[in-house]
Structure formats: C-alpha cells, structure tokens
Design a protein around this motif. Structure first.
Motif, mmCIF file in Angstrom:
data_model
loop_
_atom_site.group_PDB
_atom_site.id
_atom_site.type_symbol
_atom_site.label_atom_id
_atom_site.label_comp_id
_atom_site.label_asym_id
_atom_site.label_seq_id
_atom_site.Cartn_x
_atom_site.Cartn_y
_atom_site.Cartn_z
ATOM 1 N N ILE A 66 31.894 48.556 -10.542
ATOM 2 C CA ILE A 66 33.128 47.764 -10.422
ATOM 3 C C ILE A 66 32.875 46.518 -9.578
ATOM 4 O O ILE A 66 33.298 45.411 -9.931
ATOM 5 C CB ILE A 66 34.261 48.629 -9.820
ATOM 6 N N GLN A 67 32.158 46.702 -8.458
ATOM 7 C CA GLN A 67 31.847 45.564 -7.591
ATOM 8 C C GLN A 67 30.984 44.543 -8.333
ATOM 9 O O GLN A 67 31.207 43.338 -8.229
ATOM 10 C CB GLN A 67 31.139 46.045 -6.319
ATOM 11 N N GLN A 68 30.010 45.032 -9.086
ATOM 12 C CA GLN A 68 29.129 44.146 -9.861
ATOM 13 C C GLN A 68 29.943 43.370 -10.902
ATOM 14 O O GLN A 68 29.768 42.164 -11.064
ATOM 15 C CB GLN A 68 28.057 44.999 -10.555
ATOM 16 N N ALA A 69 30.840 44.074 -11.592
ATOM 17 C CA ALA A 69 31.673 43.420 -12.609
ATOM 18 C C ALA A 69 32.560 42.354 -11.961
ATOM 19 O O ALA A 69 32.735 41.255 -12.513
ATOM 20 C CB ALA A 69 32.521 44.449 -13.343
ATOM 21 N N ALA A 70 33.111 42.662 -10.786
ATOM 22 C CA ALA A 70 33.968 41.700 -10.088
ATOM 23 C C ALA A 70 33.156 40.462 -9.697
ATOM 24 O O ALA A 70 33.635 39.332 -9.830
ATOM 25 C CB ALA A 70 34.593 42.350 -8.852
ATOM 26 N N LEU A 71 31.936 40.696 -9.224
ATOM 27 C CA LEU A 71 31.073 39.578 -8.830
ATOM 28 C C LEU A 71 30.738 38.705 -10.049
ATOM 29 O O LEU A 71 30.821 37.469 -9.976
ATOM 30 C CB LEU A 71 29.788 40.130 -8.205
ATOM 31 N N GLN A 73 32.491 38.415 -12.725
ATOM 32 C CA GLN A 73 33.718 37.720 -13.128
ATOM 33 C C GLN A 73 33.969 36.512 -12.229
ATOM 34 O O GLN A 73 34.347 35.441 -12.707
ATOM 35 C CB GLN A 73 34.918 38.680 -13.082
ATOM 36 N N GLN A 74 33.733 36.676 -10.919
ATOM 37 C CA GLN A 74 33.906 35.546 -9.991
ATOM 38 C C GLN A 74 32.949 34.413 -10.357
ATOM 39 O O GLN A 74 33.332 33.236 -10.348
ATOM 40 C CB GLN A 74 33.635 35.999 -8.554
ATOM 41 N N ASP A 77 34.204 32.745 -13.472
ATOM 42 C CA ASP A 77 35.377 31.919 -13.152
ATOM 43 C C ASP A 77 34.953 30.622 -12.472
ATOM 44 O O ASP A 77 35.493 29.546 -12.767
ATOM 45 C CB ASP A 77 36.349 32.688 -12.254
#
Length: 101
Positions: A66-71, A73-74, A77
């Motif tokens: 989840i943390q990797q996916a969020a990173l 995505q950031q 973006d």
C-alpha cells in the motif's frame, strides 16, 4: 477350621493388593492421558503462534504494498503536474509570441 480365617485373610490381602494394583494402573493411565492432553495443547498453541506470525507477516507485506502504491501514485501525480505546468507555460509562450507578431 483354624486355618480357614488365615486363608480368608490371605485371600483378602491378595484382593486388596490386586485392587491397589488396579488403582495404581488407573492412576498411571490417567497421568499418561493428562500428559498427552498437555502435549496436544502445547502443539495447538505452537500452531496458533505460527498462524499469528504468518498473519502479521502478511499484514506487513500488505502495508508495504500500500505504501509503495501510494508513493508511485504521488510520483505519477507530480509528473502529471509538471507536464500540465510545462504545457501551460508553452501555451503562454506561444500566446505571447502570437501577440508579439
């Protein structure tokens, strides 16, 4: 006739010894059963602990994903914002050129 009470006494002693032997055997069987139950409980506890560790490990992996996916995505973006900003700047430059002509 005098020997008869002695025979009865010997028979009674033999019965008592046999009864005590059976009681001892039953107690030993009960102790063995209790030890077996304790071993089974210990094995069950080890299995539960292993399952808990496995679940903990799986949760840590999921959190990392989840943390990797969020990173990611950031980062995506940020790249999109840079691209939009570059596009806007290019449009402004082209507009400024058009106006200057």
């Amino acid at each position: 006739r005098a020997a008869q009470p002695q025979d009865e006494s010997a028979a009674q002693a033999a019965l008592q010894a046999r009864s005590q032997h059976l009681q001892l055997w039953a107690a030993q069987a009960h102790a063995a059963q209790a030890a077996q139950a304790a071993q089974a409980a210990e094995a069950r506890n080890r299995l539960i602990q292993a399952a808990q560790l496995q679940a903990q490990y799986a949760a840590q992996i999921k959190l990392q994903q989840i943390q990797q996916a969020a990173l990611l995505q950031q980062e995506a973006d940020a790249r999109e914002a840079e691209r939009a900003e570059a596009e806007r700047a290019e449009a402004e430059r082209a507009e400024a050129e058009r106006v200057a002509e």
